[in-house]
Motif scaffolding. Structure first.
Motif, short mmCIF file in Angstrom:
data_model
loop_
_atom_site.label_atom_id
_atom_site.label_comp_id
_atom_site.label_asym_id
_atom_site.label_seq_id
_atom_site.Cartn_x
_atom_site.Cartn_y
_atom_site.Cartn_z
N UNK A 274 0.83 -1.21 0.00
CA UNK A 274 0.00 0.00 0.00
C UNK A 274 0.87 1.26 0.00
N UNK A 275 1.89 1.26 0.85
CA UNK A 275 2.74 2.45 0.94
C UNK A 275 3.59 2.63 -0.31
N UNK A 276 3.96 1.54 -0.97
CA UNK A 276 4.67 1.67 -2.23
C UNK A 276 3.83 2.41 -3.26
N UNK A 277 2.55 2.08 -3.34
CA UNK A 277 1.64 2.79 -4.24
C UNK A 277 1.48 4.25 -3.83
N UNK A 278 1.33 4.49 -2.51
CA UNK A 278 1.12 5.86 -2.03
C UNK A 278 2.37 6.73 -2.24
N UNK A 279 3.55 6.13 -2.11
CA UNK A 279 4.79 6.88 -2.35
C UNK A 279 4.84 7.37 -3.79
N UNK A 280 4.48 6.50 -4.73
CA UNK A 280 4.50 6.90 -6.14
C UNK A 280 3.47 7.98 -6.43
N UNK A 281 2.38 7.98 -5.68
CA UNK A 281 1.31 8.94 -5.96
C UNK A 281 1.50 10.27 -5.24
N UNK A 282 1.91 10.22 -3.98
CA UNK A 282 1.98 11.45 -3.17
C UNK A 282 3.40 11.87 -2.79
N UNK A 283 4.37 10.98 -2.93
CA UNK A 283 5.73 11.28 -2.51
C UNK A 283 5.99 10.78 -1.10
N UNK A 284 7.23 10.42 -0.84
CA UNK A 284 7.59 9.82 0.45
C UNK A 284 7.55 10.84 1.59
N UNK A 285 7.89 12.07 1.30
CA UNK A 285 7.97 13.07 2.37
C UNK A 285 6.63 13.28 3.06
N UNK A 286 5.54 13.19 2.30
CA UNK A 286 4.22 13.39 2.90
C UNK A 286 3.82 12.21 3.79
N UNK A 287 4.40 11.05 3.56
CA UNK A 287 4.06 9.88 4.36
C UNK A 287 4.99 9.69 5.55
N UNK A 288 6.13 10.39 5.54
CA UNK A 288 7.15 10.18 6.56
C UNK A 288 6.62 10.43 7.96
N UNK A 327 9.61 1.26 1.71
CA UNK A 327 9.35 2.18 0.59
C UNK A 327 9.35 3.64 1.00
N UNK A 328 8.85 3.97 2.19
CA UNK A 328 8.74 5.37 2.59
C UNK A 328 10.12 5.97 2.86
N UNK A 329 10.89 5.33 3.73
CA UNK A 329 12.18 5.90 4.14
C UNK A 329 13.17 5.91 2.99
N UNK A 330 13.27 4.82 2.25
CA UNK A 330 14.27 4.76 1.19
C UNK A 330 13.92 5.64 0.00
N UNK A 331 12.63 5.76 -0.30
CA UNK A 331 12.23 6.70 -1.35
C UNK A 331 12.48 8.14 -0.90
N UNK A 332 12.33 8.40 0.39
CA UNK A 332 12.58 9.73 0.92
C UNK A 332 14.03 10.16 0.69
N UNK A 333 14.98 9.23 0.92
CA UNK A 333 16.39 9.58 0.66
C UNK A 333 16.60 9.93 -0.81
#
Length: 380
Positions: A274-288, A327-333
């Motif tokens: 779920x978070x992998x999909x959300x990262x692609x849609x909204x960006x990791x920073x918003x989910x951090x 997905x959230x932390x590593x996409x954030x970097x």
């Protein structure tokens, strides 16, 4: 592009990431600890002595990882992964053949560096680097290797332990890792063209968007984020390492606690996808800001509730944070600092994470030995 189409078009490279994450379970604490009693008996070690050797090996691997991990930025991925696999195969076989505590410590160092550290590091860095715009889904797919190992490796280990013994199990594991090298190279077929496209795409990006590790260390934001990033593995490693003490304090049977880990694995998978999909849609920073909320809720359950259902609730909530973190932390970097030096940046962070997981069992053990209750430790 929908998720199924994305997987079909990149199934080989995604399979490379998943298999690498699956193999990394060989160096995880939950797996090595299954052989702890047999190793302690064979070497006539106490709990504290074996824990000290394990923690020392883990800390040394953390120091080495920051240097070795950055080489993924300059070496061909096929060569890098081959070297890592050879190292893990040697360490795994060496553990089974160890004759004294020094060889035992060296083997554990190799497993913690190669399997727990570099395998996962190579998988995540590759997914983040080569899937611009789809990195969240790529990393969440590769991350499925972790819960898959959590669900299957313990049963395989217990079966092999009973059938052939702990030494033969680890020697056989080393042979199997070596046999996987051609499989990984097959999965990486066509990587040269993929890397060339990546170089062409990133060469047109502004140089200031590609941070070096030195630049990151000068960024004040990094020091605000990194404590929170390290907290989940720090907390959960301490709890998992002393899970038998936790079960006794709560009045849970080990069988029930082991069953409750199913919830951890299921939520791990669901949250990762779920978070992998959300990262692609909204960006990791918003989910951090939000990905650690389930773990906080799980800690509150542990503090306030002793009933048996609390074990399933705490582990399921912890699994949600664990699954979301990759997905959230590593996409954030990658989003914040670019991908050109991502290997060096991630290696530094993985080294800090490994160091944190080495410290927490000792810290929790010292507090427990001092008579501090689990509820007080968890509240803190």
């Amino acid at each position: 592009m929908d998720t199924l189409t994305f997987i079909r078009q990149n199934v080989r490279f995604l399979g490379f990431g998943l298999l690498l994450m699956l193999s990394s379970n060989l160096g995880q604490t939950f797996y090595i600890s299954l052989f702890g009693a047999a190793i302690r008996d064979d070497f006539n070690l106490g709990n504290a002595e074996f824990g000290a050797i394990y923690s020392a090996a883990t800390m040394c691997s953390a120091l080495m990882l920051a240097w070795v991990g950055r080489r993924i930025d300059v070496l061909d991925l096929r060569l890098y992964v081959t070297l890592v696999l050879v190292g893990v195969a040697v360490a795994t076989a060496l553990l089974g053949a160890s004759t004294n505590i020094y060889v035992l410590g060296l083997a554990l160092f190799g497993l913690r560096l190669g399997a727990q550290g570099l395998m996962g590091h190579a998988a995540v860095t590759s997914m983040a680097r080569y899937f611009e715009g789809r990195r969240g889904r790529a990393m969440s797919f590769a991350a499925l290797g972790l819960p898959l190992g959590e669900a299957t490796f313990p049963l395989l280990a217990v079966t092999a332990l009973a059938a052939i013994g702990w030494r033969q199990t680890w020697v056989l594991s080393g042979i199997l890792v070596a046999l996987l090298i051609p499989v990984f190279l097959w999965l990486l077929q066509g990587h040269g063209e993929r890397h060339s496209r990546h170089v062409e795409e990133t060469s047109s990006e502004a140089e200031e968007s590609q941070w070096s590790r030195r630049d990151v260390l000068r960024d004040k934001r990094y020091y605000l984020v990194i404590p929170g990033v390290l907290m989940p593995p720090f907390v959960l490693t301490g709890l998992f390492f002393h899970q038998t003490v936790l079960a006794a304090a709560k009045g849970w049977t080990l069988e029930w606690l082991a069953t409750a880990f199913v919830g951890y694995a299921v939520l791990h998978v669901v949250a990762s996808l779920v978070c992998g999909f959300l990262v692609d849609r909204f960006g990791a920073l918003k989910l951090l800001v939000f990905y650690q909320v389930p773990l906080l809720m799980g800690m509150l359950v542990l503090v306030l509730v002793d009933d048996a259902w609390a074990a399933a609730a705490y582990l399921s909530l912890a699994g949600a944070t664990t699954g979301a973190s990759l997905p959230v932390v590593n996409a954030m970097w990658a989003e914040t600092y670019g991908v050109t030096h991502l290997g060096a940046i991630k290696a530094m962070n993985v080294a800090l994470m490994v160091f944190a997981t080495a410290v927490s069992p000792i810290a929790a053990g010292m507090m427990l030995d001092a008579g501090i209750s689990f509820e007080t430790i968890i509240t803190f």
